[in-house]
Write a protein that holds these residues in place. Structure first.
Motif, mmCIF file in Angstrom:
data_model
loop_
_atom_site.group_PDB
_atom_site.id
_atom_site.type_symbol
_atom_site.label_atom_id
_atom_site.label_comp_id
_atom_site.label_asym_id
_atom_site.label_seq_id
_atom_site.Cartn_x
_atom_site.Cartn_y
_atom_site.Cartn_z
ATOM 1 N N ASN A 145 -9.304 -0.293 -3.055
ATOM 2 C CA ASN A 145 -8.149 -0.685 -3.824
ATOM 3 C C ASN A 145 -6.831 -0.285 -3.018
ATOM 4 O O ASN A 145 -5.730 -0.109 -3.559
ATOM 5 C CB ASN A 145 -7.995 -0.263 -5.148
ATOM 6 N N SER A 146 -6.892 -0.098 -1.716
ATOM 7 C CA SER A 146 -6.008 0.184 -0.941
ATOM 8 C C SER A 146 -5.913 -0.532 0.305
ATOM 9 O O SER A 146 -6.835 -0.923 0.954
ATOM 10 C CB SER A 146 -6.057 1.849 -0.518
ATOM 11 N N ASP A 147 -4.586 -1.090 0.514
ATOM 12 C CA ASP A 147 -4.154 -1.661 1.934
ATOM 13 C C ASP A 147 -4.051 -0.683 3.018
ATOM 14 O O ASP A 147 -3.891 -1.241 4.239
ATOM 15 C CB ASP A 147 -3.052 -2.654 1.751
ATOM 16 N N TRP A 148 -4.091 0.548 2.746
ATOM 17 C CA TRP A 148 -3.614 1.582 4.012
ATOM 18 C C TRP A 148 -4.620 2.439 3.760
ATOM 19 O O TRP A 148 -5.334 2.875 2.913
ATOM 20 C CB TRP A 148 -2.362 2.311 3.479
ATOM 21 N N THR A 149 -4.861 3.254 5.039
ATOM 22 C CA THR A 149 -5.950 4.136 5.287
ATOM 23 C C THR A 149 -5.393 5.463 4.902
ATOM 24 O O THR A 149 -4.201 5.766 5.206
ATOM 25 C CB THR A 149 -6.258 4.238 6.774
ATOM 26 N N ILE A 150 -6.144 6.330 4.376
ATOM 27 C CA ILE A 150 -5.541 7.662 3.818
ATOM 28 C C ILE A 150 -6.519 8.750 4.552
ATOM 29 O O ILE A 150 -7.523 8.649 4.882
ATOM 30 C CB ILE A 150 -5.901 7.720 2.254
#
Lengths: 140, 392
Positions: free
Chosen positions: A128-133
């Motif tokens: 559910n993320s467009d970004w890498t964590i």
């Protein structure tokens, strides 16, 4: 799911854009942190100026995502419906080996942890993320 | 120039209700509290000429001026940043306005209603993307991070936190207004309560109330003409050293509450003692803001009221912390954990009660020094020392 969805993980650059390079690097599976090109001081992600010399000149240097647990907490309630991890989960604050910077991140691959434990970074992109964590696991 | 002894708290009101049960709006409760505090002081609300507050909100000085029909507004000041960290600063700012001749009668106020603030949701509006993706989403999280290191690295024993909570519950048993009145807490029940954010058990966390609190300040000269026992402001400070919690967990004094200093920057606690000319060992009683128990323990250390590290456990015993005979009675109304929580300002009212001799856990007659320490482990910190006429 996109970052504009109500249930998207809150992540990605702020409106100021001062932290855009940090998030761009994570998407390329690199940890890049801001450094003042005028005086060399390491800066805080998302700030506008260098607090050591007030220069606006900045470079994003690649840093090794390896360090030591400075402190940690274990969350026992699901405060955030957007988080892809359910309670109980552990968050660590990591003192990086190579630069005088501490970073927060979720612990993955286990939930036993102590101050002083060695950890290394893991790049994860939740569904559910467009970004890498950047997350952390204990070093073997 | 100093604020020492220039102004006094002469009127107080602490109106609190169960969370979500506000009988009127935040603004309505605020006006009610100001009027009640003015009545307590024997002053007409029309004579108020200033307001201070903290932690934000829309009920500004001009808004309150209209509600109360005051003649002239001369001071309208919000303390910037840090939620409850600025609570004591709102009182000190009121005293500073009076000491410098900017205003004559200033009310420090705070009101909260769950329906208006939604405080029990997570703090999406407060924490940014350096925090939220990692599940760090509430004040409990950031305070727990510092507290875990306080325990595990600095060697502060769990008993220090537990005894602070048990002392508050002990005091609440004598305070019919307290939420925990008639509900004593044992060490076993504390230990067995669920973790919320480890290392915090349920009982380490403050309550949340709807309500409003107001403290009326006037000059020392005017205070002596009123039919009340003045609680003089004899020291007070706000601020942070090295930007503290505004540095995304990268500050140097990580396990402090934000009130300690360095060699060249004294910090909030030292500045308060220095202004007052009083040593920590001379303090009679303290009200310490416990958003969570661990940060409050750190506040006591910052203020020099208990030793750091493992030795803190030797001092923070239940016997030492309870009224009337403890070495350092803390949170004598029950505090944020056992009495009520209107952003911590109820503790300031209790600090005034101890000077007046009207606490439900009065530590004795002739209390001369009563300290209120504002919210710990926040981006700004503050505390205020109140004194009797004897201290002037």
């Amino acid at each position: 799911m996109t970052a504009t969805s109500a249930e998207a993980l809150p992540a990605g650059p702020s409106e100021s854009g001062d932290d855009a390079d940090f998030w761009q690097a994570l998407d390329e599976h690199r940890l890049a942190l801001p450094r003042c090109t005028a005086c060399g001081a390491w800066r805080q992600v998302g700030t506008a100026t260098c607090p050591a010399c007030w220069s606006f000149d900045i470079a994003w240097d690649d840093v090794s995502p390896i360090g030591t647990v400075y402190t940690w907490v274990r969350t026992h309630r699901d405060f955030m419906s957007e988080l892809d991890v359910k309670a109980p989960y552990v968050t660590v604050l990591v003192q990086l080996d190579d630069v005088p910077v501490r970073l927060l991140g979720l612990l993955v691959g286990g939930d036993e942890i102590a101050i002083g434990d060695r950890v290394s970074g893991v790049f994860q992109k939740p569904g559910n993320s467009d970004w890498t964590i950047l997350r952390w696991e204990k070093s073997v | 120039m100093t604020i020492r002894g220039a102004a006094a708290v002469v009127g107080v009101a602490d109106l609190h209700h169960p969370r979500g049960k506000a009988p009127r709006s935040e603004r309505g409760m605020l006006v009610e509290a100001v009027v009640a505090a003015c009545r307590d002081a024997g002053i007409s609300p029309r004579d108020v000429d200033g307001f201070t507050s903290y932690a934000g909100g829309d009920n500004s000085g001009p808004v309150l001026a209209a509600e109360l029909g005051i003649r002239e507004l001369r001071w309208s000041t919000m303390v910037w940043g840090g939620g409850g960290g600025g609570s004591a600063a709102s009182i000190v700012t009121a005293a500073a306005a009076i000491a410098s001749g900017q205003a004559d009668c200033v009310v420090a106020v705070r009101s909260m209603a769950q329906a208006a603030t939604g405080r029990l949701g997570y703090a999406k509006y407060y924490f940014d993307h350096q925090y939220l993706p990692h599940g760090v989403a509430t004040p409990a999280h950031v305070c727990a991070l510092r507290t875990q290191r306080l325990l595990e690295h600095d060697g502060v024993p769990r008993s220090a936190m537990r005894n602070l909570v048990l002392a508050a519950y002990h005091h609440a048993q004598a305070n019919p207004d307290a939420a925990a009145y008639g509900k004593p807490l044992t060490a076993e029940a504390y230990d067995e309560s669920a973790y919320i954010v480890e290392p915090f058990h349920l009982y380490d966390c403050s309550r949340e109330n709807d309500g409003a609190v107001a403290l009326v300040l006037v000059s020392a000269e005017r205070a002596r003409q009123l039919d009340v026992t003045p609680a003089y402001v004899i020291g007070g400070a706000q601020g942070s050293v090295g930007a503290y919690a505004a540095r995304n967990e990268n500050d140097a004094a990580y396990t402090t509450a934000g009130g300690s200093g360095t060699d060249d920057s004294p910090g909030v606690a030292s500045r308060v003692w220095q202004q007052a000319g009083i040593k920590p060992s001379e303090l009679d009683v303290v009200q310490v803001y416990e958003n969570f128990s661990g940060p409050a323990v750190a506040s006591l250390m910052d203020h020099g009221l208990c030793p750091a590290g493992p030795a803190s456990g030797d001092f923070l015993t239940l016997d030492n912390l309870i009224a009337p005979h403890g070495v350092l009675p803390v949170n004598t109304s029950g505090g944020n954990v056992a009495d009520s929580f209107v952003n911590g300002m109820g503790l300031a009212v209790e600090a005034v009660r101890q000077i007046r001799g009207t606490s439900s856990n009065q530590i004795g007659t002739g209390v001369d020094t009563s300290l209120y320490i504002g919210g710990p482990m926040a981006p700004i910190h503050s505390s205020v020392l109140l004194g009797s006429a004897t201290t002037l």
